[in-house]
Scaffold this motif. Sequence first.
Motif, PDB file in Angstrom:
ATOM      1  N   PRO A  40     161.677   5.421  10.522  1.00 45.65           N
ATOM      2  CA  PRO A  40     161.722   6.022  11.868  1.00 45.65           C
ATOM      3  C   PRO A  40     161.103   5.143  12.959  1.00 45.65           C
ATOM      4  CG  PRO A  40     161.016   7.633  10.236  1.00 45.65           C
ATOM      5  CD  PRO A  40     161.087   6.311   9.528  1.00 45.65           C
ATOM      6  N   VAL A  41     161.938   4.752  13.921  1.00 43.98           N
ATOM      7  CA  VAL A  41     161.566   3.731  14.899  1.00 43.98           C
ATOM      8  C   VAL A  41     160.341   4.121  15.731  1.00 43.98           C
ATOM      9  CG1 VAL A  41     162.368   2.653  17.055  1.00 43.98           C
ATOM     10  CG2 VAL A  41     163.836   2.640  15.041  1.00 43.98           C
ATOM     11  N   THR A  42     160.313   5.371  16.226  1.00 44.61           N
ATOM     12  CA  THR A  42     159.188   5.752  17.090  1.00 44.61           C
ATOM     13  C   THR A  42     157.878   5.816  16.308  1.00 44.61           C
ATOM     14  OG1 THR A  42     159.803   8.077  16.742  1.00 44.61           O
ATOM     15  CG2 THR A  42     160.558   7.033  18.775  1.00 44.61           C
ATOM     16  N   VAL A  43     157.971   6.202  15.035  1.00 39.87           N
ATOM     17  CA  VAL A  43     156.770   6.278  14.211  1.00 39.87           C
ATOM     18  C   VAL A  43     156.290   4.864  13.863  1.00 39.87           C
ATOM     19  CG1 VAL A  43     155.721   7.424  12.229  1.00 39.87           C
ATOM     20  CG2 VAL A  43     157.761   8.410  13.264  1.00 39.87           C
ATOM     21  N   VAL A  44     157.243   3.966  13.647  1.00 39.16           N
ATOM     22  CA  VAL A  44     156.913   2.560  13.409  1.00 39.16           C
ATOM     23  C   VAL A  44     156.180   1.987  14.626  1.00 39.16           C
ATOM     24  CG1 VAL A  44     157.913   0.246  13.156  1.00 39.16           C
ATOM     25  CG2 VAL A  44     158.776   2.140  11.761  1.00 39.16           C
ATOM     26  N   ALA A  45     156.684   2.297  15.826  1.00 38.14           N
ATOM     27  CA  ALA A  45     156.044   1.817  17.058  1.00 38.14           C
ATOM     28  C   ALA A  45     154.595   2.281  17.109  1.00 38.14           C
ATOM     29  CB  ALA A  45     156.815   2.314  18.277  1.00 38.14           C
ATOM     30  N   GLU A  46     154.375   3.538  16.726  1.00 37.90           N
ATOM     31  CA  GLU A  46     153.027   4.128  16.717  1.00 37.90           C
ATOM     32  C   GLU A  46     152.120   3.405  15.710  1.00 37.90           C
ATOM     33  OE1 GLU A  46     152.804   6.462  18.967  1.00 37.90           O
ATOM     34  OE2 GLU A  46     150.729   7.077  18.661  1.00 37.90           O
ATOM     35  N   THR A  47     152.641   3.158  14.528  1.00 36.30           N
ATOM     36  CA  THR A  47     151.853   2.481  13.495  1.00 36.30           C
ATOM     37  C   THR A  47     151.461   1.073  13.933  1.00 36.30           C
ATOM     38  OG1 THR A  47     152.924   3.765  11.749  1.00 36.30           O
ATOM     39  CG2 THR A  47     151.832   1.726  11.074  1.00 36.30           C
TER      40      THR A  47
ATOM     41  N   ARG B 105     151.118   0.036  16.991  1.00 36.47           N
ATOM     42  CA  ARG B 105     150.130   0.182  18.055  1.00 36.47           C
ATOM     43  C   ARG B 105     148.749   0.469  17.489  1.00 36.47           C
ATOM     44  NH1 ARG B 105     153.399   2.508  21.876  1.00 36.47           N
ATOM     45  NH2 ARG B 105     153.321   4.474  20.763  1.00 36.47           N
TER      46      ARG B 105
END
Lengths: 122, 226
Positions: free
Chosen positions: B76-83, B85
């Motif tokens: 999941p792209v948005t969750v990857v972005a969060e991780t 960060r």
Amino acid sequence: MQIRALAPLALAAALVGCATPPQPLYQWGNFTGFTYDSLRGEGKSPAEQIDLMIAHSQKVTQAGQKVPPGFHAHLALLYLKVGRNEAAQAHFEAERREFPESAGYIDSLIKAATKPATKASS
Amino acid sequence: MNLRTLKAALALVGVAVLTGCATPPPPYDYTAFRQAKPATILVMPPVNQSPDVKASNSVWAQTAIPLAESGYYVVPVTVVAETFRENGMVNPEEAAQASPEKLRSFFGADAALYLAVKQYGTSYKVIGSDSRVTVEGKLVDLRTGQQLWDGSATASTAEQQQSSGGGLVGLLVKALVTQILESSTNASHPMAALANQRLLAAGRHAGMLFGPRSPLYGKDFQQGQR
């Protein structure tokens, strides 16, 4: 008669040969738009996205179809952002159930979500 | 279906594929890709080499459709972005420095897709304008660090003015372009979707292979494969 039976097959082959399969595997709704909104921090807020995504998910489930990979995980992230950790956990679990190959990553996210005080690390 | 019918069908399929795609370009070597059999793909944040700051997120957000519809699990792209960060990797260049082992331990993915946005934006010309997006991609096995595939694709609004000559697919692309243009204010954003589709949807010449969740997994018969 055999030719007739083969015509759709040939058409399918032509499409497959050059483009995408004609039948989508998933019902995307506006998931891509919400992904973009979340990445750039503009457009629909987490609360608005949650309402629209839940409505889409219910419609898709009732029709016996599937939401795409990442849909439930994105919902879980939105729930974390609005402070609803239990709902977040439920959607992380839905992601893992629908896509067992996600288990490694999702398990670590569930662990982090159920311990909101400690920062995710690995 | 009996054997004779099947044979006839295969012949037809061959004809359909050939006529559908015109001249066969040289074959692509899929040996490593076929052996690796990736099921889960981590799409790395695209490195932006264009002047438009929107490019990376615009391309990144629109990668899941072609990959998932080709049969892959897309982390999941948005969750990857969060991780990324949370772990102090705030831009694509920093994320790209992470080793395959580290990425695999974080995300559990079989392969990582590294993307570079070479062109993104609108140039204004005498006759109309041209919004153009070019994306390059490289698929790397996170278990071995080996490269499995690479490719590049461009989409441009100027395609509409030219006769595409691509037969049925050309017409479909044209219709799609027109449709998405009408519903968008950033003309490059739908071009990114189209470039991604051309780069990442399986079944294209020298393109990605189908993944395990596709009914076409392991049955890739597009020309140019070996």
